[in-house]
Motif scaffolding. Structure first.
Motif, mmCIF file in Angstrom:
data_model
loop_
_atom_site.group_PDB
_atom_site.id
_atom_site.type_symbol
_atom_site.label_atom_id
_atom_site.label_comp_id
_atom_site.label_asym_id
_atom_site.label_seq_id
_atom_site.Cartn_x
_atom_site.Cartn_y
_atom_site.Cartn_z
ATOM 1 N N VAL A 21 -4.067 6.397 0.227
ATOM 2 C CA VAL A 21 -5.424 6.227 -0.291
ATOM 3 C C VAL A 21 -6.374 6.194 0.897
ATOM 4 O O VAL A 21 -6.112 5.519 1.897
ATOM 5 C CB VAL A 21 -5.542 4.938 -1.120
ATOM 6 N N ALA A 54 -11.367 3.400 -3.878
ATOM 7 C CA ALA A 54 -10.149 3.827 -4.577
ATOM 8 C C ALA A 54 -9.050 2.787 -4.431
ATOM 9 O O ALA A 54 -8.337 2.470 -5.390
ATOM 10 C CB ALA A 54 -9.686 5.179 -4.041
ATOM 11 N N LEU A 55 -8.911 2.239 -3.228
ATOM 12 C CA LEU A 55 -7.886 1.234 -2.994
ATOM 13 C C LEU A 55 -8.160 -0.025 -3.821
ATOM 14 O O LEU A 55 -7.253 -0.608 -4.420
ATOM 15 C CB LEU A 55 -7.813 0.895 -1.509
ATOM 16 N N GLY A 81 -6.456 -2.764 -10.855
ATOM 17 C CA GLY A 81 -5.664 -2.333 -12.009
ATOM 18 C C GLY A 81 -4.283 -2.959 -12.020
ATOM 19 O O GLY A 81 -3.775 -3.364 -13.072
ATOM 20 N N ALA A 82 -3.663 -3.074 -10.853
ATOM 21 C CA ALA A 82 -2.326 -3.662 -10.759
ATOM 22 C C ALA A 82 -2.339 -5.151 -11.087
ATOM 23 O O ALA A 82 -1.321 -5.708 -11.524
ATOM 24 C CB ALA A 82 -1.760 -3.435 -9.364
ATOM 25 N N ARG A 117 7.284 2.860 -0.552
ATOM 26 C CA ARG A 117 6.274 3.757 -1.145
ATOM 27 C C ARG A 117 5.919 4.881 -0.163
ATOM 28 O O ARG A 117 4.813 5.412 -0.199
ATOM 29 C CB ARG A 117 5.020 2.960 -1.515
ATOM 30 N N TYR A 124 0.830 -1.194 0.000
ATOM 31 C CA TYR A 124 0.000 0.000 0.000
ATOM 32 C C TYR A 124 0.870 1.252 0.000
ATOM 33 O O TYR A 124 1.988 1.246 0.547
ATOM 34 C CB TYR A 124 -0.907 0.024 1.238
ATOM 35 N N PRO A 125 0.380 2.341 -0.589
ATOM 36 C CA PRO A 125 1.168 3.579 -0.585
ATOM 37 C C PRO A 125 1.317 4.163 0.814
ATOM 38 O O PRO A 125 0.508 3.912 1.700
ATOM 39 C CB PRO A 125 0.346 4.512 -1.488
ATOM 40 N N ASP A 173 -9.824 -0.177 -6.607
ATOM 41 C CA ASP A 173 -9.559 0.139 -8.018
ATOM 42 C C ASP A 173 -8.067 0.034 -8.321
ATOM 43 O O ASP A 173 -7.664 -0.495 -9.368
ATOM 44 C CB ASP A 173 -10.058 1.545 -8.347
ATOM 45 N N HIS A 174 -7.232 0.559 -7.422
ATOM 46 C CA HIS A 174 -5.778 0.502 -7.608
ATOM 47 C C HIS A 174 -5.291 -0.944 -7.657
ATOM 48 O O HIS A 174 -4.504 -1.317 -8.531
ATOM 49 C CB HIS A 174 -5.065 1.250 -6.475
ATOM 50 N N VAL A 175 -5.744 -1.754 -6.707
ATOM 51 C CA VAL A 175 -5.295 -3.148 -6.650
ATOM 52 C C VAL A 175 -5.778 -3.914 -7.880
ATOM 53 O O VAL A 175 -5.012 -4.678 -8.493
ATOM 54 C CB VAL A 175 -5.790 -3.829 -5.361
ATOM 55 N N ASP A 227 4.555 8.050 -1.668
ATOM 56 C CA ASP A 227 3.355 7.976 -2.501
ATOM 57 C C ASP A 227 2.137 8.438 -1.699
ATOM 58 O O ASP A 227 2.018 8.126 -0.512
ATOM 59 C CB ASP A 227 3.118 6.544 -2.975
#
Length: 228
Positions: A44, A49-50, A56-57, A38, A32-33, A52-54, A41
């Motif tokens: 979040v 949002a978190l 996408g990764a 990180r 995590y940022p 969505d980030h995971v 960074d």
């Protein structure tokens, strides 16, 4: 297998998992940022949002079967990522493993993020699982507090939500002496698991997975071995 840490947690907590499974299982742990490499960074502050980030990764990794394991906050995150994979990318994870966290429709969020630093630290001490040296050292504490507060904002602003079903089996785990979670609480995951649900209770508190590492790995390995 994708591992999603708890609030206040980091990938280093799961360092031993990399070599715990057979050579046919690759373990990926989310970083995590706002912590470790990180640190700079932006943090979040919402579950959506978190997730969505995971999600996408993970998209470049979906050429093989994917299993998700999440502990505490990570369980809610794993559930949200599973929903996104199946609804937005037509990917059905092989299984969802959830640990020490109520199902989304049974959550009763606490807004600890709106309280002072001492309230956050007291909660971390109560649950365990966070290096107390970080909390005791004023300089280190200042470094980690933004990420801690972000995680507790994610937790405090998530749920309750509709019991949207996942299109894969759900395996749940909990410690028999968890001060904030019971076996009955974990059984609520059955409501979102039409493809099958199993619950395993292990000795220990909220972070039973430290002392019961080998037992948990055996249980997860058994489920992984059933994946075609």
């Amino acid at each position: 297998m994708v591992v999603l840490p708890h609030a206040g947690g980091s990938a280093s907590f799961y360092h031993g998992w990399g070599a715990a499974f057979d050579e046919g299982t690759e373990v990926l742990v989310a970083r995590y940022p706002g912590r470790h490499d990180r640190l700079t960074d932006p943090c979040v502050h919402s579950m959506d949002a978190l997730a969505d980030h995971v999600t996408g990764a993970l998209l470049p990794c979906l050429d093989v079967p994917v299993t998700l394991f999440g502990h505490s906050m990570g369980a809610s995150l794993a559930y949200e990522v599973t929903l996104r994979l199946q609804s937005e990318h037509s990917v059905r994870p092989a299984a969802l493993h959830v640990s020490s966290r109520k199902a989304p429709h049974r959550l009763t969020p606490r807004r600890l993020d709106e309280q002072g630093d001492e309230a956050l630290i007291a909660e971390l001490r109560r649950l365990g699982g966070t290096d107390t040296e970080l909390l005791d050292d004023p300089d280190l504490r200042e470094l980690v507090l933004p990420a801690l507060r972000a995680d507790f904002t994610v937790v405090g602003t998530y749920g309750p939500r509709d019991a949207a079903p996942v299109d894969c089996p759900v395996h749940a785990y909990v410690g028999d002496a968890d001060p904030s979670m019971s076996a009955h609480d974990m059984e609520s995951w059955a409501d979102v698991a039409p493809r099958g649900f199993q619950l395993q209770v292990l000795p220990g508190g909220h972070f039973y997975l430290v002392d019961e590492h080998e037992a948990l790995v055996r249980a997860v390995t058994e489920q992984l071995s059933a994946i075609p």
